[in-house]
Design a protein around this motif. Structure first.
Motif, PDB file in Angstrom:
ATOM      1  N   MET A  80      32.145  28.342  48.348  1.00  0.00           N
ATOM      2  CA  MET A  80      30.849  28.940  48.051  1.00  0.00           C
ATOM      3  C   MET A  80      31.057  30.389  47.596  1.00  0.00           C
ATOM      4  O   MET A  80      31.914  31.090  48.097  1.00  0.00           O
ATOM      5  N   ALA A  81      30.245  30.819  46.645  1.00  0.00           N
ATOM      6  CA  ALA A  81      30.312  32.198  46.206  1.00  0.00           C
ATOM      7  C   ALA A  81      29.677  33.089  47.265  1.00  0.00           C
ATOM      8  O   ALA A  81      28.648  32.754  47.865  1.00  0.00           O
ATOM      9  N   THR A 120      28.467  38.082  44.532  1.00  0.00           N
ATOM     10  CA  THR A 120      29.595  37.748  43.671  1.00  0.00           C
ATOM     11  C   THR A 120      29.122  36.899  42.493  1.00  0.00           C
ATOM     12  O   THR A 120      28.550  35.822  42.703  1.00  0.00           O
ATOM     13  N   PRO A 121      29.323  37.356  41.252  1.00  0.00           N
ATOM     14  CA  PRO A 121      28.909  36.546  40.091  1.00  0.00           C
ATOM     15  C   PRO A 121      29.620  35.193  40.100  1.00  0.00           C
ATOM     16  O   PRO A 121      30.810  35.115  40.380  1.00  0.00           O
ATOM     17  N   PHE A 122      28.893  34.142  39.764  1.00  0.00           N
ATOM     18  CA  PHE A 122      29.461  32.796  39.861  1.00  0.00           C
ATOM     19  C   PHE A 122      29.108  31.920  38.662  1.00  0.00           C
ATOM     20  O   PHE A 122      29.328  30.716  38.689  1.00  0.00           O
ATOM     21  N   LEU A 123      28.582  32.517  37.593  1.00  0.00           N
ATOM     22  CA  LEU A 123      28.175  31.748  36.429  1.00  0.00           C
ATOM     23  C   LEU A 123      28.974  32.110  35.189  1.00  0.00           C
ATOM     24  O   LEU A 123      29.377  33.262  35.009  1.00  0.00           O
ATOM     25  N   ILE A 151      25.491  26.822  30.377  1.00  0.00           N
ATOM     26  CA  ILE A 151      25.687  27.608  31.592  1.00  0.00           C
ATOM     27  C   ILE A 151      26.420  26.750  32.623  1.00  0.00           C
ATOM     28  O   ILE A 151      26.200  25.535  32.699  1.00  0.00           O
ATOM     29  N   LYS A 152      27.321  27.372  33.373  1.00  0.00           N
ATOM     30  CA  LYS A 152      28.128  26.623  34.339  1.00  0.00           C
ATOM     31  C   LYS A 152      28.255  27.399  35.636  1.00  0.00           C
ATOM     32  O   LYS A 152      28.533  28.603  35.637  1.00  0.00           O
ATOM     33  N   ASN A 153      28.045  26.692  36.725  1.00  0.00           N
ATOM     34  CA  ASN A 153      28.302  27.248  38.045  1.00  0.00           C
ATOM     35  C   ASN A 153      29.792  27.072  38.324  1.00  0.00           C
ATOM     36  O   ASN A 153      30.275  25.946  38.471  1.00  0.00           O
ATOM     37  N   ILE A 154      30.534  28.156  38.353  1.00  0.00           N
ATOM     38  CA  ILE A 154      31.981  28.102  38.500  1.00  0.00           C
ATOM     39  C   ILE A 154      32.379  27.472  39.834  1.00  0.00           C
ATOM     40  O   ILE A 154      33.409  26.801  39.943  1.00  0.00           O
ATOM     41  N   THR A 155      31.558  27.664  40.845  1.00  0.00           N
ATOM     42  CA  THR A 155      31.872  27.165  42.180  1.00  0.00           C
ATOM     43  C   THR A 155      31.666  25.658  42.284  1.00  0.00           C
ATOM     44  O   THR A 155      32.540  24.916  42.732  1.00  0.00           O
ATOM     45  N   TYR A 205      18.536  31.481  37.885  1.00  0.00           N
ATOM     46  CA  TYR A 205      19.548  32.480  38.220  1.00  0.00           C
ATOM     47  C   TYR A 205      19.134  33.854  37.683  1.00  0.00           C
ATOM     48  O   TYR A 205      18.103  33.998  37.018  1.00  0.00           O
ATOM     49  N   HIS A 206      19.980  34.837  37.971  1.00  0.00           N
ATOM     50  CA  HIS A 206      19.742  36.199  37.510  1.00  0.00           C
ATOM     51  C   HIS A 206      20.927  36.645  36.657  1.00  0.00           C
ATOM     52  O   HIS A 206      22.038  36.107  36.776  1.00  0.00           O
ATOM     53  N   TRP A 207      20.693  37.616  35.799  1.00  0.00           N
ATOM     54  CA  TRP A 207      21.772  38.106  34.938  1.00  0.00           C
ATOM     55  C   TRP A 207      22.947  38.629  35.751  1.00  0.00           C
ATOM     56  O   TRP A 207      24.095  38.524  35.331  1.00  0.00           O
ATOM     57  N   GLN A 208      22.678  39.158  36.930  1.00  0.00           N
ATOM     58  CA  GLN A 208      23.755  39.677  37.777  1.00  0.00           C
ATOM     59  C   GLN A 208      24.652  38.567  38.319  1.00  0.00           C
ATOM     60  O   GLN A 208      25.726  38.833  38.858  1.00  0.00           O
ATOM     61  N   ASP A 209      24.221  37.308  38.177  1.00  0.00           N
ATOM     62  CA  ASP A 209      25.028  36.177  38.631  1.00  0.00           C
ATOM     63  C   ASP A 209      26.087  35.764  37.614  1.00  0.00           C
ATOM     64  O   ASP A 209      26.963  34.942  37.925  1.00  0.00           O
ATOM     65  N   VAL A 210      26.008  36.299  36.399  1.00  0.00           N
ATOM     66  CA  VAL A 210      26.919  35.896  35.327  1.00  0.00           C
ATOM     67  C   VAL A 210      28.248  36.633  35.456  1.00  0.00           C
ATOM     68  O   VAL A 210      28.281  37.869  35.494  1.00  0.00           O
ATOM     69  N   ALA A 211      29.346  35.871  35.516  1.00  0.00           N
ATOM     70  CA  ALA A 211      30.680  36.452  35.681  1.00  0.00           C
ATOM     71  C   ALA A 211      31.358  36.728  34.342  1.00  0.00           C
ATOM     72  O   ALA A 211      32.155  37.657  34.218  1.00  0.00           O
ATOM     73  N   PHE A 212      31.080  35.892  33.334  1.00  0.00           N
ATOM     74  CA  PHE A 212      31.681  36.083  32.020  1.00  0.00           C
ATOM     75  C   PHE A 212      30.822  35.404  30.966  1.00  0.00           C
ATOM     76  O   PHE A 212      30.002  34.528  31.274  1.00  0.00           O
ATOM     77  N   LEU A 213      31.024  35.806  29.724  1.00  0.00           N
ATOM     78  CA  LEU A 213      30.285  35.258  28.591  1.00  0.00           C
ATOM     79  C   LEU A 213      31.238  34.716  27.545  1.00  0.00           C
ATOM     80  O   LEU A 213      32.340  35.245  27.357  1.00  0.00           O
TER      81      LEU A 213
END
Length: 211
Positions: free
Chosen positions: A1-2, A6-9, A24-28, A58-66
């Protein structure tokens, strides 16, 4: 679990045609969602609204990379996608990875066919073609012949240099390869977590190459 905060998307954009593709992908959890819209000339005016709706809940702060399709493709759409992704990455202070439109097609069709040489092309103006040859690897795609603009004769000659070459016909739509843009961006992110947004530039392929 994130952990909280911690960004997880991972998020990818594909705008090289009037068709908008987002993934969009949930890395976890590895859950991934991809959507495509035929926006035509409305792409530039509506992109940000579609992005804002797509990322919910989700929120923009959840994005880990683009990830973003950097071309080849239409000038306006390609530029719009890259500029939007660069702006988001800069504001969110997250890595950005520019992925070739042709590489995404190759990866979609042959990702389970390791080490196979894959020729990918798209029609360009005045009878020319955007072409490239890739090899699928365990870490993504390896460029054997980089993306460039060919005359039909030069493209045919280029293919003669490879034995056992698989040639992929141009797909009818490109927006749904946003999923592959995201997958390739995630592989790059795992290898290089920095991904400076300033290094991502559009590829328009304006100059023909004669071989």
């Amino acid at each position: 679990m994130a952990t909280p905060g911690t960004p997880f998307l991972g998020l990818a954009l594909h705008t090289t045609t009037p068709q908008l593709g987002l993934s969009i992908k949930n890395i976890t959890t590895k859950e991934q969602h991809t959507a495509v819209w035929d926006l035509g000339r409305g792409l530039s005016a509506e992109l940000h609204c579609y992005l804002q709706d797509f990322i919910q809940p989700y929120h923009w702060q959840d994005v880990a990379f683009l990830g973003v399709a950097k071309g080849p493709g239409g000038f306006t759409g390609t530029r719009l996608g890259v500029v939007t992704a660069r702006t988001l990455a800069q504001q969110l202070e997250i890595p950005l990875y520019g992925i070739s439109t042709l590489a995404a097609i190759a990866f979609r069709v042959a990702q389970d066919n390791l080490d196979q040489a894959i020729a990918v092309y798209l029609p360009a103006r005045r009878g020319a073609v955007f072409g490239a040859i890739y090899q699928i690897t365990t870490t993504g795609v390896k460029s054997l012949v980089p993306d460039q603009l060919f005359t039909p004769e030069a493209w045919a000659d280029c293919q003669q240099n490879f034995a056992d070459l698989q040639v992929i016909e141009p797909p009818e739509t490109l927006g749904d390869t946003a999923a592959e843009i995201l997958s390739l961006a995630q592989q790059q992110w795992q290898l290089d977590p920095q991904g400076p947004w300033g290094a991502v530039v559009p590829f328009y392929g304006q100059h023909p190459v004669h071989r």
